[in-house]
Design an enzyme around this catalytic site. Structure first.
Site, PDB file in Angstrom:
ATOM      1  N   CYS A  96     -69.967  33.221   3.188  1.00 56.45           N
ATOM      2  CA  CYS A  96     -69.435  33.385   4.543  1.00 56.45           C
ATOM      3  C   CYS A  96     -70.494  34.051   5.428  1.00 56.45           C
ATOM      4  O   CYS A  96     -70.716  33.637   6.574  1.00 56.45           O
ATOM      5  CB  CYS A  96     -68.158  34.209   4.511  1.00 56.45           C
ATOM      6  SG  CYS A  96     -67.366  34.393   6.138  1.00 56.45           S
ATOM      7  N   CYS A 193     -60.355  36.510   1.482  1.00 51.83           N
ATOM      8  CA  CYS A 193     -59.321  36.317   2.500  1.00 51.83           C
ATOM      9  C   CYS A 193     -58.384  35.160   2.202  1.00 51.83           C
ATOM     10  O   CYS A 193     -57.236  35.158   2.656  1.00 51.83           O
ATOM     11  CB  CYS A 193     -59.961  36.144   3.876  1.00 51.83           C
ATOM     12  SG  CYS A 193     -61.001  34.668   4.053  1.00 51.83           S
TER      13      CYS A 193
END
Length: 342
Positions: A96, A193
């Site tokens: 990410c 997440c």
């Protein structure tokens, strides 16, 4: 300076924005919308976006939301699933950072005319005597995040700011409390997440790829137990390897194609080297004596690096294929790569 602050909805990025404002910069906040599916344990929830928006409002700055969900799915979620299917152990937070925070976000900032992007990461950027930029561990070693930033090179570091890198976490929270920010006491996000605390990896991966039961075999190839899903096993794992009783067993190799997990003793788990691929460097390739970190907050080991292989000074636990191995000179990040299957 015009600075775009990546606001995750946490206390660190909130204080990063506040510190830049106090320094007199023209600050704008932005939150990345990355994951649109179920999630209750990471940094991408609707509540996090709202916290970021409210903090921006408290600070009197403009706040944007950038939808990078397609990129996140292609660059982070897809490879996460593929790695598990291949018996590797991915690090989605690093991917990410690599593809979203310090690629798409930087590109968007450039197009909008910003001079720099700031985040709440605990790390520091310094200039060497020759003007080259260096990436250093944070002041707060317990919260240091330099490991997950090892992919940043000179061009990226020149446009990045890490305002909380010189502060300890208690100091960050104290600053937030002084300013009355709503995130002052907000807990740190701890998990991936897109993995829920209720379903975990089993539910997430089970919806996206076939999970296969398999054999657990010892180093001589004798079957000693069964595993529920080979794709969910990672090197170093101790639980769920079947058999029960006797001495502790650890996963030391995973072969999804053969639906086999090789298990052994803690001594079998030790190795004197790990091969790396996909190397990236802060300021050019380095060989020789280094310090090595094999997980976000893992121990540091003395080793040598010869260009592709890290050789440990003393035997160390195997690194799961797919995990990042980061090289340091003292507290300075040199670079890193991904471990490959021996």
């Amino acid at each position: 300076m015009k600075v775009l602050v990546a606001m995750s909805g946490g206390v660190d990025s909130s204080v990063a924005a506040a510190l830049l404002l106090q320094e007199g910069h023209d600050v704008v906040g932005a939150t990345m919308k990355l994951w649109g599916g179920a999630g209750d344990s990471g940094c991408c929830s609707v509540g996090d976006v709202e916290d970021a928006r409210r903090v921006a409002q408290q600070l009197g700055i403009v706040h944007h939301v950038f939808n990078f969900s397609d990129d996140f799915d292609a660059r982070v979620v897809g490879p996460y699933v593929a790695d598990h299917a291949a018996g590797r152990t991915p690090n989605p937070c690093i991917e990410c950072n690599r593809h979203l925070k310090f690629d798409r976000m930087l590109a968007r900032a450039d197009r909008l005319g910003f001079d720099a992007v700031a985040t709440g990461h605990h790390a520091r950027v310094r200039s060497a005597p020759d003007g080259r930029l260096q990436l250093w561990r944070a002041t707060d070693r317990a919260k240091d995040q330099s490991y997950v930033l090892h992919m940043l090179g000179q061009a990226q570091l020149a446009r990045c700011r890490f305002p909380v890198g010189d502060l300890t976490k208690p100091e960050v929270r104290a600053r937030a409390a002084e300013l009355g920010l709503r995130t002052a006491a907000k807990p740190d996000s701890q998990e991936v997440c897109f993995i829920t605390s209720t379903g975990g990896r089993v539910a997430f991966l089970g919806d996206r790829l076939p999970l296969h039961a398999g054999r657990a075999v010892d180093v001589a190839g004798r079957e000693v137990g069964r595993v529920d899903a080979v794709e969910l096993v990672t090197v170093g794992q101790r639980r769920g390897l079947g058999g029960g009783g006797g001495s502790r067993r650890y996963a030391i190799a995973v072969d999804p194609a053969a639906r086999t997990v090789t298990v052994g003793t803690e001594e079998d788990l030790l190795t004197d080297a790990v091969a790396l691929t996909d190397m990236c460097w802060v300021d050019g390739p380095v060989t020789g004596d280094v310090l090595v970190q094999r997980s976000a907050h893992g121990e540091v080991r003395q080793a040598s690096f010869g260009g592709q292989v890290v050789r440990f000074e003393r035997p160390a636990r195997r690194v799961a294929a797919g995990q990042s191995v980061v090289l340091y000179d003292g507290d300075r990040v040199l670079g890193g790569g991904r471990a490959v299957t021996p």
